[in-house]
Design a protein around this motif. Structure first.
Motif, PDB file in Angstrom:
ATOM      1  N   ASP A 159       4.189 -20.509 -13.059  1.00 14.00           N
ATOM      2  CA  ASP A 159       4.144 -21.226 -14.336  1.00 14.00           C
ATOM      3  C   ASP A 159       5.449 -21.996 -14.502  1.00 14.00           C
ATOM      4  N   ARG A 160       5.383 -23.122 -15.195  1.00 11.15           N
ATOM      5  CA  ARG A 160       6.579 -23.921 -15.450  1.00 11.15           C
ATOM      6  C   ARG A 160       7.308 -23.488 -16.715  1.00 11.15           C
TER       7      ARG A 160
ATOM      8  N   ARG B 273       8.664 -19.609 -10.801  1.00 14.07           N
ATOM      9  CA  ARG B 273       8.741 -20.617 -11.851  1.00 14.07           C
ATOM     10  C   ARG B 273       8.651 -21.998 -11.210  1.00 14.07           C
ATOM     11  N   GLY B 274       7.717 -22.799 -11.690  1.00 15.23           N
ATOM     12  CA  GLY B 274       7.571 -24.144 -11.166  1.00 15.23           C
ATOM     13  C   GLY B 274       6.291 -24.792 -11.648  1.00 15.23           C
ATOM     14  N   ASN B 275       6.179 -26.070 -11.382  1.00 15.99           N
ATOM     15  CA  ASN B 275       5.013 -26.861 -11.755  1.00 15.99           C
ATOM     16  C   ASN B 275       3.945 -26.711 -10.678  1.00 15.99           C
TER      17      ASN B 275
ATOM     18  N   ASP C  29       8.053 -27.037 -20.292  1.00 16.83           N
ATOM     19  CA  ASP C  29       9.315 -26.483 -19.810  1.00 16.83           C
ATOM     20  C   ASP C  29      10.406 -27.039 -20.717  1.00 16.83           C
TER      21      ASP C  29
ATOM     22  N   ASN D 174       4.642 -34.243 -20.836  1.00 19.44           N
ATOM     23  CA  ASN D 174       4.642 -33.282 -19.733  1.00 19.44           C
ATOM     24  C   ASN D 174       4.123 -33.856 -18.417  1.00 19.44           C
TER      25      ASN D 174
END
Length: 313
Positions: A58-59, A81-83, A131, A217
């Motif tokens: 998840d971001r 954690r990331g897009n 984020d 986003n």
């Protein structure tokens, strides 16, 4: 190993359809690219054996913290954690994954938290960033963007027919004071859209909030990249399951899966179709939607559409 059951206080949309469509194996490797509150992830994990793997991505830093708290002690799970647009970089298992789930758009925890600025039903700071550590807030963008750019965003990402009326009102208001809260923006849209142009049963600010959120986003570009990345991760027979919530998202998903499940039309009539032009995916059933009982229990499920494709050899 005992696995946690799904939290009944928050039943994610199309849960049974997702579990069925992904054809989860006890020894499989899976990716939940949009952890959110973890309902889908919990359902997937409950069907996994000791040799399985589950990546949770998840971001949103709050979603990542929730994933660590709930799943961090499970050696089968890895929280990242990331897009999801970068899944093929984040997950070090290209070509080996048995299933990828993307539940795109804003999550229920984000909508429910007034401080995140996603909902016009809860007054709070006009932020809208998934984020909050990166990018520009919705308030900052609305304060500085050219009127023509705001019109384009409302039309392109919200399909808002009253875009010019709304933007005229926003521009006039921001000359006197910064539009800093969700309530302030919602009231401006209500002021701008006459009753005769409003859709029954829909708040007049719905399309405006969607459009600004999607733009802030970069959601549609992320979706396009995430579909490519997710398909790249799949092993032969692995499945890509995508839940979308509005027509802009669903058109992208539908087109992606359709185009990759058929021969490139430009090359289809050649005596020998090049390997690069052959299908890489197979559609799995038709689009799935929530039934009446799920919609009654969870209004957000009303617009949800699940599409699934399987990686070919």
């Amino acid at each position: 190993m005992n696995c946690a059951a799904v939290d009944d206080s928050h039943r994610p949309v199309l849960l049974d359809q997702v579990v069925e469509a992904m054809a989860i194996r006890a020894d499989g490797w899976y990716v939940d690219g949009t952890f959110g509150r973890g309902g889908h992830a919990a359902a997937i994990r409950s069907r996994l054996g000791p040799d399985a793997r589950l990546w949770l991505v998840d971001r949103d830093p709050r979603a990542v913290a929730a994933a660590q708290s709930r799943f961090g002690d499970d050696p089968r799970c890895e929280v990242l954690r990331g897009n999801f647009a970068e899944l093929d970089r984040l997950v070090p298992a290209r070509g080996r994954i048995d299933g990828v789930l993307l539940d795109v758009g804003v999550s229920s925890p984000q909508l429910d938290d007034a401080a995140r600025g996603f909902s016009f039903y809860r007054d709070g700071p006009l932020d809208m960033r998934m984020d909050p550590d990166t990018g520009i807030s919705a308030a900052d963008w609305l304060h500085t963007a050219a009127p023509g750019d705001i019109v384009r965003v409302l039309r392109e990402f919200g399909e808002e027919p009253q875009a010019r009326r709304i933007v005229r009102t926003i521009v006039a208001a921001r000359e006197g004071a910064r539009i800093a809260t969700t309530g302030a923006l919602a009231r401006l849209v209500e002021e701008a859209v006459p009753a005769r142009f409003r859709e029954a049963g829909r708040h007049p600010a719905t399309r405006t909030f969607q459009a600004i959120r999607v733009y802030i986003n970069g959601e549609l570009d992320a979706l396009r990249a995430g579909l490519e990345a997710g398909a790249t991760l799949l092993a032969p027979g692995g499945r890509l399951a995508v839940i979308s919530f509005h027509s802009l998202e669903d058109r992208i998903v539908k087109r992606f899966m359709r185009d990759r499940s058929r021969v490139d039309p430009a090359l289809a009539k050649l005596p020998v179709v090049p390997e690069s032009a052959r299908p890489t995916l197979r559609l799995v059933g038709k689009a799935r939607r929530a039934d009446a009982s799920e919609v009654q229990a969870n209004a957000r499920a009303r617009s949800a559409v699940l599409r699934v494709a399987e990686r070919l050899s």
